[in-house]
Design a protein around this motif. Structure first.
Motif, PDB file in Angstrom:
ATOM      1  N   ARG A  30     -22.564 -35.932   2.956  1.00 39.80           N
ATOM      2  CA  ARG A  30     -23.011 -36.175   4.331  1.00 39.80           C
ATOM      3  C   ARG A  30     -21.847 -36.054   5.304  1.00 39.80           C
ATOM      4  N   SER A  31     -20.659 -36.479   4.901  1.00 41.81           N
ATOM      5  CA  SER A  31     -19.491 -36.422   5.795  1.00 41.81           C
ATOM      6  C   SER A  31     -19.030 -34.995   6.071  1.00 41.81           C
ATOM      7  N   ASP A  32     -19.472 -34.026   5.261  1.00 40.54           N
ATOM      8  CA  ASP A  32     -19.085 -32.628   5.459  1.00 40.54           C
ATOM      9  C   ASP A  32     -20.033 -31.884   6.398  1.00 40.54           C
ATOM     10  N   VAL A  33     -21.221 -32.413   6.584  1.00 40.24           N
ATOM     11  CA  VAL A  33     -22.225 -31.734   7.393  1.00 40.24           C
ATOM     12  C   VAL A  33     -21.796 -31.771   8.863  1.00 40.24           C
ATOM     13  N   GLN A  34     -21.882 -30.625   9.516  1.00 38.75           N
ATOM     14  CA  GLN A  34     -21.535 -30.426  10.915  1.00 38.75           C
ATOM     15  C   GLN A  34     -20.061 -30.712  11.206  1.00 38.75           C
ATOM     16  N   HIS A  35     -19.212 -30.527  10.197  1.00 42.55           N
ATOM     17  CA  HIS A  35     -17.770 -30.606  10.371  1.00 42.55           C
ATOM     18  C   HIS A  35     -17.171 -29.319   9.817  1.00 42.55           C
ATOM     19  N   SER A  36     -16.114 -28.865  10.441  1.00 39.49           N
ATOM     20  CA  SER A  36     -15.505 -27.624   9.974  1.00 39.49           C
ATOM     21  C   SER A  36     -14.634 -27.868   8.754  1.00 39.49           C
ATOM     22  N   GLY A  37     -14.486 -26.830   7.984  1.00 42.74           N
ATOM     23  CA  GLY A  37     -13.599 -26.823   6.836  1.00 42.74           C
ATOM     24  C   GLY A  37     -12.824 -25.518   6.875  1.00 42.74           C
ATOM     25  N   THR A  38     -12.088 -25.232   5.829  1.00 42.58           N
ATOM     26  CA  THR A  38     -11.355 -23.974   5.779  1.00 42.58           C
ATOM     27  C   THR A  38     -11.852 -23.144   4.597  1.00 42.58           C
ATOM     28  N   VAL A  39     -11.686 -21.835   4.730  1.00 41.24           N
ATOM     29  CA  VAL A  39     -12.090 -20.904   3.687  1.00 41.24           C
ATOM     30  C   VAL A  39     -10.918 -19.971   3.400  1.00 41.24           C
ATOM     31  N   GLN A  40     -10.637 -19.763   2.115  1.00 40.52           N
ATOM     32  CA  GLN A  40      -9.610 -18.817   1.691  1.00 40.52           C
ATOM     33  C   GLN A  40     -10.227 -17.847   0.703  1.00 40.52           C
ATOM     34  N   HIS A  41      -9.796 -16.599   0.760  1.00 39.56           N
ATOM     35  CA  HIS A  41     -10.223 -15.615  -0.226  1.00 39.56           C
ATOM     36  C   HIS A  41      -9.307 -15.729  -1.428  1.00 39.56           C
ATOM     37  N   ALA A  42      -9.898 -15.591  -2.630  1.00 41.49           N
ATOM     38  CA  ALA A  42      -9.110 -15.716  -3.854  1.00 41.49           C
ATOM     39  C   ALA A  42      -9.746 -14.879  -4.951  1.00 41.49           C
ATOM     40  N   THR A  43      -8.990 -14.722  -6.027  1.00 44.63           N
ATOM     41  CA  THR A  43      -9.463 -14.015  -7.209  1.00 44.63           C
ATOM     42  C   THR A  43      -9.349 -14.949  -8.402  1.00 44.63           C
ATOM     43  N   VAL A  44     -10.407 -15.008  -9.209  1.00 43.44           N
ATOM     44  CA  VAL A  44     -10.406 -15.867 -10.391  1.00 43.44           C
ATOM     45  C   VAL A  44      -9.454 -15.281 -11.433  1.00 43.44           C
ATOM     46  N   VAL A  45      -8.542 -16.121 -11.916  1.00 45.84           N
ATOM     47  CA  VAL A  45      -7.585 -15.722 -12.942  1.00 45.84           C
ATOM     48  C   VAL A  45      -8.078 -16.152 -14.320  1.00 45.84           C
ATOM     49  N   ARG A  46      -8.582 -17.387 -14.409  1.00 44.32           N
ATOM     50  CA  ARG A  46      -9.015 -17.934 -15.695  1.00 44.32           C
ATOM     51  C   ARG A  46     -10.118 -18.956 -15.457  1.00 44.32           C
ATOM     52  N   VAL A  47     -11.050 -19.039 -16.405  1.00 43.78           N
ATOM     53  CA  VAL A  47     -12.116 -20.036 -16.367  1.00 43.78           C
ATOM     54  C   VAL A  47     -12.159 -20.703 -17.730  1.00 43.78           C
ATOM     55  N   ARG A  48     -12.247 -22.032 -17.719  1.00 44.07           N
ATOM     56  CA  ARG A  48     -12.283 -22.785 -18.971  1.00 44.07           C
ATOM     57  C   ARG A  48     -13.352 -23.869 -18.862  1.00 44.07           C
ATOM     58  N   ASN A  49     -14.160 -24.025 -19.911  1.00 43.26           N
ATOM     59  CA  ASN A  49     -15.166 -25.094 -19.947  1.00 43.26           C
ATOM     60  C   ASN A  49     -14.479 -26.435 -20.111  1.00 43.26           C
ATOM     61  N   ILE A  50     -14.936 -27.419 -19.358  1.00 43.73           N
ATOM     62  CA  ILE A  50     -14.412 -28.775 -19.445  1.00 43.73           C
ATOM     63  C   ILE A  50     -15.576 -29.758 -19.454  1.00 43.73           C
TER      64      ILE A  50
END
Length: 153
Positions: A30-50
């Motif tokens: 709820r605290s994120d709604v109607q508030h700005s955030g930041t966005v960065q472009h990235a590339t996935v290097v590795r994915v691991r199940n946790i």
């Protein structure tokens, strides 16, 4: 009587984990709604199940309530006399143990550890629920809000 006992035990254990949120990229606080955030472009290097383990927010309340209900119902099973006290003790201890085990099992959820390399040259790791699939090489967005950072397509 046994069905009531089992129902109360399961409901109290489930209630302890009902509102756990692990920062899914598909769920906003709820605290994120109607508030700005930041966005960065990235590339996935590795994915691991946790496995994501939620903190125990009930401080043993589930086990305590279950033990009380188990003791009460255990004392009703056996007639009058010392047998009902033994049944109450066994019922209370048993129901508390079962509630603790069920609560512990329900507090674990599948997640992903995602290592990304941003366009600005930084390497970051984000742990989040596994509700979106990622593979190395995916071009993704890093969304940062007041409740944390998430990786999304």
């Amino acid at each position: 009587m046994l069905r009531l006992f089992i129902s109360v035990l399961l409901l109290s254990a489930l209630g302890a984990c009902a509102n756990v949120d692990f920062g899914s990229p598909n769920i906003y606080q709820r605290s994120d709604v109607q508030h700005s955030g930041t966005v960065q472009h990235a590339t996935v290097v590795r994915v691991r199940n946790i496995t994501i383990q939620s903190s125990s927010g009930n401080s043993g309340l589930t086990s305590l309530v279950s033990a009380g209900v188990g003791a009460f119902l255990g004392s009703r099973v056996v007639g009058n006399g010392n047998g009902r006290y033994i049944a109450a003790a066994v019922g209370g201890a048993g129901s508390a143990f079962v509630a603790q085990q069920v609560s512990s099992a329900l507090s674990r959820h599948a997640g992903l550890e995602i290592v990304v390399h941003t366009d600005t040259g930084r390497t970051l790791v984000v742990a989040q629920p596994d509700d979106q699939p990622f593979v190395p090489g995916d071009h993704v967005l890093l969304v940062s809000t007041s409740s944390g950072m998430r990786v999304t397509h």
